[in-house]
Design a protein around this motif. Structure first.
Motif, PDB file in Angstrom:
ATOM      1  N   TYR A 181       0.694  -1.345   0.233  1.00 24.62           N
ATOM      2  CA  TYR A 181       0.241  -0.521   0.337  1.00 24.62           C
ATOM      3  C   TYR A 181       1.119   1.042  -0.397  1.00 24.62           C
ATOM      4  N   ASN A 236      -2.887  11.575  -1.401  1.00 29.62           N
ATOM      5  CA  ASN A 236      -3.427  10.266  -1.743  1.00 29.62           C
ATOM      6  C   ASN A 236      -2.951   9.013  -0.538  1.00 29.62           C
ATOM      7  N   ALA A 290      -5.597   8.244   2.378  1.00 24.59           N
ATOM      8  CA  ALA A 290      -6.484   7.876   1.470  1.00 24.59           C
ATOM      9  C   ALA A 290      -6.354   6.254   1.773  1.00 24.59           C
ATOM     10  N   ASP A 291      -4.989   5.789   0.768  1.00 21.39           N
ATOM     11  CA  ASP A 291      -4.770   4.545   0.088  1.00 21.39           C
ATOM     12  C   ASP A 291      -4.389   3.508   1.896  1.00 21.39           C
ATOM     13  N   ARG A 297      -5.842   4.593   4.557  1.00 20.40           N
ATOM     14  CA  ARG A 297      -7.166   3.940   5.357  1.00 20.40           C
ATOM     15  C   ARG A 297      -8.072   3.442   4.598  1.00 20.40           C
ATOM     16  N   ARG A 298      -7.950   2.986   3.103  1.00 15.19           N
ATOM     17  CA  ARG A 298      -8.519   2.092   2.559  1.00 15.19           C
ATOM     18  C   ARG A 298      -8.169   0.321   3.475  1.00 15.19           C
ATOM     19  N   VAL A 299      -6.901   0.197   3.474  1.00 11.45           N
ATOM     20  CA  VAL A 299      -6.390  -1.030   3.873  1.00 11.45           C
ATOM     21  C   VAL A 299      -6.334  -1.385   5.382  1.00 11.45           C
ATOM     22  N   ASP A 302     -10.967  -1.113  10.814  1.00 13.74           N
ATOM     23  CA  ASP A 302     -11.716  -0.002  11.418  1.00 13.74           C
ATOM     24  C   ASP A 302     -10.837   0.548  12.845  1.00 13.74           C
TER      25      ASP A 302
END
Length: 320
Positions: A243, A292, A295-296, A298-300, A303
């Motif tokens: 990532y 960016n 964001a990436d 947070r994607r992986v 929670d």
């Protein structure tokens, strides 16, 4: 390995003369940054160099650079007026600049700088500039690959890192650095006026800084802080693969509220600390690349609930 640059227009490390601080214009960071950006735009529009600007008001080009970067510089109102004459500023532009000058002076506070200056002898040379930014930001976003950010470290975790970095540091100076870290952490109690978003690689949890007992206490502390309404702590497990965070490496994104009474919003700053120095990035492209990356990441990332469960699991493992 990332190259560390000490002083360039968009990447700079603060230079200071401790003997002249009492005479410096030391207004709050946000008005100074807004003032510096406006002066830089006026200079570029008029196609003047920093050298010509410095010659016009008997100031060195590095001082002009610091002024435009929003750092403390000794400069008088007549010198500002001379710069505006050189830049052929309009009446509206002149009024805006001089109003920011007055606002900066009106909010100057302690003429010797922020409270953290009392600890300047036990921290890096870049720290004063960083603290000026951290104290006025309203959103703190950090990604860490190996170590926790200072805002979340317990005293014993901090102590272990200090001793590792400088085994010969005196006990008094160690305690002063821990005291500084504790005072910084008071900002977390400000609630929704200071949002803290921390993204951690699982490696941060696995490195046993100070030993199992210290890590157990540290991870329990994270679970407690992470339940505050203004704090988010999320972990990226090793299982996710590649990532952008692995490429960007550790960094902090500082964002700022609108300037009081003017509605101006200062651009974010990326802070990257390394062993031999630090970077302060403001260029739009650099900010966007790091956004960016956030964001990436947070994607992986897990929670908040799953991250909290992971923290509790590691804490129990270390305390067993």
């Amino acid at each position: 390995m990332r190259n560390t640059l000490n002083f360039q227009p968009d990447t700079f490390q603060q230079e200071q003369n401790p003997n002249s601080e009492a005479n410096n214009m030391v207004g709050s960071t946000l008005p100074r940054r807004a003032l510096g950006r406006l002066l830089r735009e006026l200079r570029k529009t008029s196609q003047k160099s920093q050298l010509s600007a410095g010659l016009a008001i008997d100031m060195s080009p590095p001082s002009i650079n610091r002024l435009e970067a929003g750092q403390r510089v000794k400069i008088s109102t007549p010198q500002f007026s001379a710069l505006l004459d050189l830049y052929a500023a309009s009446a509206d532009q002149r009024a805006q600049v001089l109003a920011l000058v007055e606002e900066t002076k009106a909010t100057k506070g302690d003429p010797k700088g922020g409270w953290w200056r009392a600890y300047s002898d036990v921290v890096g040379s870049h720290f004063d500039h960083y603290m000026g930014l951290e104290e006025v930001c309203n959103r703190f976003t950090a990604f860490q690959l190996t170590l926790l950010p200072g805002l979340l470290q317990t005293p014993e975790y901090r102590r272990s890192m200090i001793v590792t970095n400088d085994p010969d540091m005196s006990g008094v100076d160690i305690e002063r650095r821990i005291e500084l870290a504790t005072r910084r952490q008071a900002r977390i109690q400000e609630g929704d006026t200071f949002l803290v978003d921390v993204l951690l690689s699982e490696s941060v949890l696995r490195h046993q800084i100070g030993g199992p007992a210290v890590m157990s206490d540290q991870l329990i502390h994270l679970t407690e802080v992470g339940q505050m309404s203004n704090v988010s702590i999320r972990v990226v497990p090793h299982s996710v693969g590649s990532y952008l965070g692995l490429i960007a490496q550790s960094f902090i994104l500082l964002e700022f509220p609108p300037l009081r009474d003017r509605g101006l919003i200062e651009p974010p700053v990326i802070f990257i600390e390394e062993w031999e120095g630090a970077l302060f990035l403001e260029e739009d492209k650099a900010i966007q690349r790091h956004r960016n990356a956030v964001a990436d990441i947070r994607r992986v990332a897990l929670d908040e609930d799953a991250s909290r469960q992971l923290l509790v699991g590691f804490a129990k493992e270390y305390s067993a």
